[in-house]
Design an enzyme around this catalytic site. Sequence first.
Site, short mmCIF file in Angstrom:
data_model
loop_
_atom_site.label_atom_id
_atom_site.label_comp_id
_atom_site.label_asym_id
_atom_site.label_seq_id
_atom_site.Cartn_x
_atom_site.Cartn_y
_atom_site.Cartn_z
N GLU A 187 -4.48 3.03 6.59
CA GLU A 187 -4.29 2.88 5.13
C GLU A 187 -4.90 4.09 4.43
OE1 GLU A 187 -5.37 -0.98 3.45
OE2 GLU A 187 -6.15 0.02 1.67
N ARG B 275 0.83 -1.22 0.00
CA ARG B 275 0.00 0.00 0.00
C ARG B 275 0.86 1.27 0.00
NH1 ARG B 275 -2.50 -3.50 -1.27
NH2 ARG B 275 -4.40 -4.38 -0.38
N CYS C 179 -10.92 -0.47 3.63
CA CYS C 179 -10.17 -0.82 4.85
C CYS C 179 -9.52 0.42 5.44
CB CYS C 179 -9.10 -1.86 4.53
SG CYS C 179 -9.85 -3.48 4.25
C1 LIG Z 1 -16.00 -0.58 -0.58
C2 LIG Z 1 -14.52 -0.34 -0.79
C3 LIG Z 1 -13.69 -1.42 -1.05
C4 LIG Z 1 -12.32 -1.23 -1.25
N1 LIG Z 1 -11.52 -2.30 -1.51
C5 LIG Z 1 -10.19 -2.11 -1.71
C6 LIG Z 1 -9.33 -3.23 -2.01
O1 LIG Z 1 -9.77 -4.37 -2.12
N2 LIG Z 1 -8.00 -2.98 -2.17
C7 LIG Z 1 -7.47 -1.74 -2.06
O2 LIG Z 1 -6.26 -1.58 -2.22
N3 LIG Z 1 -8.26 -0.67 -1.79
C8 LIG Z 1 -9.59 -0.82 -1.62
N4 LIG Z 1 -10.40 0.25 -1.34
C9 LIG Z 1 -9.78 1.59 -1.21
C10 LIG Z 1 -9.77 2.38 -2.54
O3 LIG Z 1 -10.76 1.90 -3.41
C11 LIG Z 1 -8.43 2.29 -3.24
O4 LIG Z 1 -7.41 2.72 -2.39
C12 LIG Z 1 -8.44 3.13 -4.52
O5 LIG Z 1 -7.40 2.72 -5.36
C13 LIG Z 1 -8.37 4.62 -4.28
O6 LIG Z 1 -8.56 5.28 -5.52
P1 LIG Z 1 -9.27 6.69 -5.60
O7 LIG Z 1 -9.20 7.18 -6.98
O8 LIG Z 1 -10.64 6.62 -5.00
O9 LIG Z 1 -8.33 7.55 -4.65
P2 LIG Z 1 -8.77 8.79 -3.77
O10 LIG Z 1 -9.46 8.32 -2.54
O11 LIG Z 1 -9.45 9.81 -4.58
O12 LIG Z 1 -7.34 9.34 -3.36
C14 LIG Z 1 -6.49 8.60 -2.52
C15 LIG Z 1 -5.14 9.32 -2.46
O13 LIG Z 1 -4.56 9.32 -3.75
C16 LIG Z 1 -4.34 10.65 -4.20
N5 LIG Z 1 -4.57 10.69 -5.65
C17 LIG Z 1 -5.71 10.46 -6.33
N6 LIG Z 1 -5.49 10.55 -7.66
C18 LIG Z 1 -4.18 10.84 -7.81
C19 LIG Z 1 -3.34 11.08 -8.93
N7 LIG Z 1 -3.77 11.05 -10.19
N8 LIG Z 1 -2.03 11.37 -8.70
C20 LIG Z 1 -1.54 11.41 -7.43
N9 LIG Z 1 -2.30 11.21 -6.33
C21 LIG Z 1 -3.59 10.93 -6.52
C22 LIG Z 1 -5.29 11.51 -3.40
O14 LIG Z 1 -4.84 12.84 -3.29
C23 LIG Z 1 -5.29 10.79 -2.07
O15 LIG Z 1 -4.19 11.16 -1.30
C24 LIG Z 1 -11.77 0.09 -1.17
C25 LIG Z 1 -12.63 1.18 -0.94
C26 LIG Z 1 -13.99 0.97 -0.76
C27 LIG Z 1 -14.88 2.15 -0.52
#
Ligand SMILES: Cc1cc2nc3c(=O)[nH]c(=O)nc-3n(C[C@H](O)[C@H](O)[C@H](O)COP(=O)(O)OP(=O)(O)OC[C@H]3O[C@@H](n4cnc5c(N)ncnc54)[C@H](O)[C@@H]3O)c2cc1C
EC number: 1.3.1.98
Length: 321
Positions: A316, A170, A220
Site C-alpha cells: 500500500e 487505495r 499499513c
Molecule cells: C500511524 C499511521 C496510521 C495510518 N492509518 C491509515 C488509515 O487508517 N487509513 C489509510 O488509508 N491510511 C493510513 N495511514 C497512511 C497515511 O496516513 C495515508 O495514506 C495518508 O493519506 C497519506 O497522506 P500524506 O500526505 O502523508 O502522503 P505522503 O506520504 O506524503 O505521500 C503519499 C503519496 O502521495 C503523493 N502525494 C502527496 N501529496 C500529493 C499531492 N498534493 N498531489 C499528488 N500526489 C501527492 C506522494 O508523492 C506519495 O506518492 C496511516 C499512516 C500512519 C503513519
Amino acid sequence: MNDQLYTMLRTFGKVRLSEPLSKHTTFKIGGPADYFLVVEDSSKRIDLLKWLDSEAVDYVMLGGGSNMLVRDEGYRGVAIVTKDETYDIKGTTVQTGAGVVTVKLANETVKAGLTGFEWGVGVPGTIGGAVRGNAGAMGREMKDSVKEVEAYIDGDVVRLSNQECGFGYRHSIFKENKGVILRVWLELEKGDAKAGMAQALGVLQFRNKTQPKGFASTGCIFKNVDFESSKTQLLTHFDEQDEKIQQFLRVGKISAGWLVEQAGLKGEKQGKAQVSEVHGNFIVNLGGAAAIDVLTLIEKIKTAVYNTFDIELEEEIQVVG
Ligand SMILES: Cc1cc2nc3c(=O)[nH]c(=O)nc-3n(C[C@H](O)[C@H](O)[C@H](O)COP(=O)(O)OP(=O)(O)OC[C@H]3O[C@@H](n4cnc5c(N)ncnc54)[C@H](O)[C@@H]3O)c2cc1C
C-alpha cells in the site's frame, strides 16, 4: 549541484540541498533529496510544475510523508512541499487545499456539525495524500466524500468529478497519471457536533487499542486482499464458518495483518525494523532502521504469506527513490 536549477528553484520557495527525507516522513527513514523545496506561495505552484516538466526535472510531492518509504540512497530530484493550508466550510461543502492536514480538517468538519468525515481524525498526513491513495478507515474512504478535485495533469489545471478520479480500493487516477492534487471539494451531510465528537473519540480509542504506540511507522504496509479472488486458497486452510472468515466475507477483504500473523511473522526483526507485535500490517522503526531493513522485511513477509497461503500481498505504501 546544478547551479541553474538551484537558482531557479529559489524563485519558487525555500530550497535546501541534500535534505534528509527521514526528517519529513513518519517512518523517520530515508536518504537525502538533492533538492527540497517548500512552496509557501501556492499561486506559484503551477508555474513551478510547468517549468520542472519543461526542463524534464524529476520531482515528487511530499504531504505528511505518512504513506511512504524513502530508500536509503535518497531521491535524485526535487521533493516538493506545498503549504496550501487554506480551507473553507460552507453549508455541507468543504473546500480545502491539498496541503491541509487530514486530522485537522476532519476535526473542523465535526466541529461545524457535519457528518461523514469523522474517520479522518485518525489518519495522518494531508488531504492531497489522502485523495491520491483514496485513504480510508472504519469502513469509509475519501471516495465517499470527494465531490471534485482540482489537479495539475500533463501541463494543464483540470477539475475532475468524483467519477473522473477513478477511485478504487487505495487507488485513484492520480497514481496512474502522476497528477498533482491542488484543491479538493468534499460533500458531507448535516449532523450533530456532539454526536460527531463522540464518534471521532471512538475512532481514536479504537486506533489506540489496535495500532502500535511509541514507534515511528508508515501505517499499513500492505493492501488488504480481495476476498472473492483469494477465498479458494484461504478455504484450504480454514473452515468457511470460522468467525474470522465470516468477517472477511462480510467486508469483502482479507486482512493483510491477519495473514502476516498467520504466516508467523508478527514480531519478526530485520536490523532495527520489526513487524509490530500489536498489528501484523505495521512495520515499526525501533530507532535508526534503514530502508533496506524494511524492504528486506517486506520481501520476507511476501514470501512467507505466499508460501503459506498462495496469496500475493501488494504494497500500500509508496517507495520513493
Ligand atoms: C500511524 C499511521 C496510521 C495510518 N492509518 C491509515 C488509515 O487508517 N487509513 C489509510 O488509508 N491510511 C493510513 N495511514 C497512511 C497515511 O496516513 C495515508 O495514506 C495518508 O493519506 C497519506 O497522506 P500524506 O500526505 O502523508 O502522503 P505522503 O506520504 O506524503 O505521500 C503519499 C503519496 O502521495 C503523493 N502525494 C502527496 N501529496 C500529493 C499531492 N498534493 N498531489 C499528488 N500526489 C501527492 C506522494 O508523492 C506519495 O506518492 C496511516 C499512516 C500512519 C503513519
